[in-house]
Design a protein around this motif. Structure first.
Motif, mmCIF file in Angstrom:
data_model
loop_
_atom_site.group_PDB
_atom_site.id
_atom_site.type_symbol
_atom_site.label_atom_id
_atom_site.label_comp_id
_atom_site.label_asym_id
_atom_site.label_seq_id
_atom_site.Cartn_x
_atom_site.Cartn_y
_atom_site.Cartn_z
ATOM 1 N N ALA A 122 0.827 -1.212 0.000
ATOM 2 C CA ALA A 122 0.000 0.000 0.000
ATOM 3 C C ALA A 122 0.861 1.262 0.000
ATOM 4 C CB ALA A 122 -0.931 -0.022 1.209
ATOM 5 N N TRP A 123 2.106 1.167 0.524
ATOM 6 C CA TRP A 123 2.956 2.358 0.576
ATOM 7 C C TRP A 123 3.605 2.669 -0.771
ATOM 8 C CZ3 TRP A 123 7.512 0.321 -0.845
ATOM 9 C CH2 TRP A 123 7.857 -0.970 -0.397
ATOM 10 N N SER A 124 3.494 1.773 -1.729
ATOM 11 C CA SER A 124 4.182 1.974 -3.008
ATOM 12 C C SER A 124 3.250 2.664 -4.004
ATOM 13 C CB SER A 124 4.657 0.624 -3.561
ATOM 14 O OG SER A 124 5.367 0.818 -4.767
ATOM 15 N N ASP A 125 3.227 3.990 -3.946
ATOM 16 C CA ASP A 125 2.315 4.750 -4.813
ATOM 17 C C ASP A 125 2.630 4.545 -6.283
ATOM 18 O OD1 ASP A 125 0.945 5.708 -2.697
ATOM 19 O OD2 ASP A 125 2.030 7.610 -2.575
ATOM 20 N N ARG A 126 3.920 4.482 -6.588
ATOM 21 C CA ARG A 126 4.322 4.332 -7.988
ATOM 22 C C ARG A 126 5.108 3.038 -8.122
ATOM 23 N NH1 ARG A 126 7.463 10.005 -8.625
ATOM 24 N NH2 ARG A 126 5.714 11.457 -8.322
ATOM 25 N N ALA A 127 4.507 2.056 -8.722
ATOM 26 C CA ALA A 127 5.237 0.809 -8.951
ATOM 27 C C ALA A 127 5.412 0.611 -10.454
ATOM 28 C CB ALA A 127 4.476 -0.363 -8.343
ATOM 29 N N ARG A 128 6.539 0.031 -10.825
ATOM 30 C CA ARG A 128 6.786 -0.313 -12.235
ATOM 31 C C ARG A 128 6.927 -1.817 -12.316
ATOM 32 N NH1 ARG A 128 11.501 0.464 -12.557
ATOM 33 N NH2 ARG A 128 11.952 1.419 -10.556
ATOM 34 N N LEU A 129 6.370 -2.377 -13.368
ATOM 35 C CA LEU A 129 6.425 -3.825 -13.523
ATOM 36 C C LEU A 129 6.586 -4.154 -14.994
ATOM 37 C CD1 LEU A 129 6.048 -6.605 -12.122
ATOM 38 C CD2 LEU A 129 3.581 -6.321 -12.405
#
Ligand SMILES: [Zn+2]
Length: 619
Positions: free
Chosen positions: A476-483
């Motif tokens: 939940a703390w990862s506002d911007r994730a890249r995958l």
């Protein structure tokens, strides 16, 4: 089925907005877990976390003189203490450690020990150290709980029938002492009967291993007694939303029967209640357990991910920056982690994994000594780390005995499976092998310096190519994730969810995940006290990093969305592997990770989580 005593009662929930619901009942029967554990030996954690687990297995778990833990059972002269919990706690962690890293010498050490416990069983079935005439007092039933859990875990490991027989005889003996027309479970031991009542969990497990209805009936008897007028009312109060810190008036004596806010014992009861729910499907039980999770998370969990003050709930989230003694008992940390892990398995919701990781990487690792041989009993938010006292004339205490159980949960939670494939819950250097429903095995290799950085590479290698779903927790703390998969970006990654990758996986497929490691400022609700987090890690001030006072205010230069400029500043010496420079409105502040702060366990590394905020003139 005819339910005895309070078990049959239909009780009002204690709040006008809640409809009365039966505290005991049988719903749809056994409830499946959405996430399933994989065998512990199929996961290998590396990196810092893996090394700490390895150290603890060697320096704490298998360094323990197990016979020393059996010795109290040979003497029936106790009237008030709890030394019979130590063997059960130890053997539960030893069994898990062995399953994680099988080794013949370790197995031999484990096998000998429950046999030695069984040798102390008297003809009536009792295993314990309480003097005749003092049965059921103080910690007697609590000790029997840990003995039962330990015997069942050893039976599961070795299949030795005599261990299950001994466990059944122990339980049958308790049934001759406690129950309708006999002693009332809530009037045995301390804390409104919560310590004794937590024997609910092994009773449910014993029912599953023997199929004997009397153990399930006894479990339901316990839950029914909670609703008696002076019982802990664990179901009604949870359903009515009564916060755990405000269940009962402050007790005249802290360590007494009147105290209904004792955190570890209360959570232990709810842990058992969840196992009962999984057996009977009585919906109010599930709802009570989830509501308590929400309440504890919102009102009691402190910045490092655990809670309690003087071992009780205390409205801690709001009061955590104020001075207070005996914060975050390690037994509370472990039980909270167990609670999170059990709810994660049941529901498959990532928020339980978030709370689990938060407690693991901060509160629990902070409580572990640098060489892995012991655990703090309490962990302050401002102060010095220190070992607790030795208890009951033994060479350890409740938290030292319990601590390894928390660490051994990490490989249990890291990688799981569901009906469609694989679930990655924890990041960090690791190797795992997961068997799919088809029987095909998938190897998963994580290569990463997480949690120092947020970039993770995951190599996926099925034995045969197959279509299945791989889910990755996006905290939940990862506002911007890249995958990305094999270099192809995956769109629509939402924080606080599982990113689901369903495709035909082939040997050598490669996933790249980038989590949001921008530092964030967090605050005490309603107060002007601030702390800094980065990824899953809480940061802290430490006397080794600050020449001036640790206690001065800090004017953090946070953006409107509370992000901060924070640069890794490398090794800082004196036991600090990683430090950070955080920009202030004027100048900067050096921080380290909470789990590392204080790790000389002396005044040299006095540390501080919360900083008062101020304007001009701040550091
Ligand atoms: Zn403890």
């Amino acid at each position: 089925m005819q339910l005895a005593g309070g078990a049959a009662a239909l009780l009002a929930a204690g709040c006008s907005t809640e409809r009365p619901r039966p505290v005991v009942g049988r719903g749809d029967g056994p409830q499946p877990e959405l996430f399933e554990r994989i065998p512990l030996g199929d996961t290998r954690l590396g990196g810092e976390l893996g090394r700490k687990i390895d150290d603890c297995i060697v320096a704490r778990i298998f360094a323990q003189n197990a016979d020393r833990l059996v010795e109290p059972f040979r003497h029936r002269n106790e009237t008030s203490q709890w030394q019979t919990e130590f063997w059960g706690k130890w053997v539960l962690s030893a069994v898990k450690a062995y399953r994680y890293q099988p080794d013949p010498a370790r197995l031999e050490k484990i096998i000998r020990s429950p046999r030695a416990i069984v040798a102390t069983q008297s003809p009536d079935g009792y295993i314990g150290n309480y003097a005749p005439g003092h049965h059921l007092q103080a910690w007697d039933v609590w000790g029997r709980k840990y003995t039962l859990l330990g015997l069942l875990a050893c039976h599961d490991l070795t299949g030795e029938k005599q261990l299950l027989t001994a466990a059944s005889r122990l339980a049958d003996h308790l049934l001759t002492e406690v129950g309708p027309g006999k002693a009332d479970i809530i009037h045995t031991g301390l804390y409104r009967g919560m310590a004794s009542s937590s024997i609910l969990q092994p009773m449910v497990r014993l029912y599953h291993r023997t199929g004997r209805e009397r153990y399930l009936e006894f479990a339901e008897y316990i839950v029914g007694q909670w609703s008696e007028p002076d019982g802990p009312r664990l179901i009604e109060k949870a359903l009515a939303g009564v916060p755990v810190a405000h269940r009962f008036p402050p007790p005249k004596q802290w360590w007494s029967w009147e105290n209904g806010q004792k955190a570890y014992e209360m959570l232990s009861c709810y842990e058992g209640l969840l196992e009962l729910y999984r057996t009977t499907g009585h919906e109010p039980h599930r709802e009570a357990v989830v509501r308590v999770f929400d309440d504890v998370l919102a009102h009691e969990i402190l910045a490092p991910g655990s809670g309690s003050q003087r071992e009780c709930w205390f409205d801690g989230a709001r009061r955590q920056a104020a001075p207070g003694e005996h914060r975050m008992e390690t037994c509370v940390t472990i039980t909270w982690m167990r609670y999170c892990a059990a709810l994660l398995r049941l529901t498959g919701e990532p928020r339980f994994a978030d709370a689990f990781e938060h407690a693991l990487r901060n509160a629990l690792l902070g409580a572990l000594t640098p060489n892995g041989d012991s655990f703090a009993k309490y962990s302050p938010l401002t102060g010095i780390r220190e070992l607790g006292e030795k208890q009951c004339g033994m060479d350890l205490n409740c938290c030292v005995a319990n601590g390894p159980r928390g660490l051994m949960l990490a490989p249990d939670v890291a990688v799981m499976r569901d009906d469609a494939g694989v679930v990655m819950n924890l990041y960090g250097e690791s190797d795992a092998a997961v068997e799919l429903p088809s029987g095909n095995r998938v190897r998963l290799e994580q290569r990463t310096a997480y949690p120092a950085v947020g970039d993770v590479t995951l190599q996926v290698s099925p034995e045969h190519e197959e279509r299945f779903r791989l889910r990755l927790r996006i905290p939940a703390w990862s506002d911007r994730a890249r995958l990305a998969v094999n270099g192809e970006p995956v769109a629509e990654i939402a924080s606080g969810s599982y990113a689901a990758l369903e495709r035909v996986w082939r040997d050598g497929d490669r996933i790249e995940l980038g989590l949001d490691f921008r530092a964030r400022r967090i605050r005490v609700p309603g107060a002007a006290e601030f702390a800094v987090v980065r990824g899953p890690l809480l940061l802290a001030r430490d006397a080794r990093l600050e020449r001036a006072s640790l206690d001065g205010p800090a004017a953090f230069a946070a953006s409107p969305d509370e992000h901060l400029e924070c640069e890794p500043a490398g090794e800082a010496g004196k036991g600090i592997a990683r430090s950070y420079r955080v920009r202030l409105r004027s100048g900067e502040l050096r921080l380290c990770e909470y789990a590392t702060a204080g790790n000389t366990w002396t005044a040299e590394s006095r540390y501080r989580v919360w900083s008062p905020e101020s304007g001009a003139g701040s550091v």
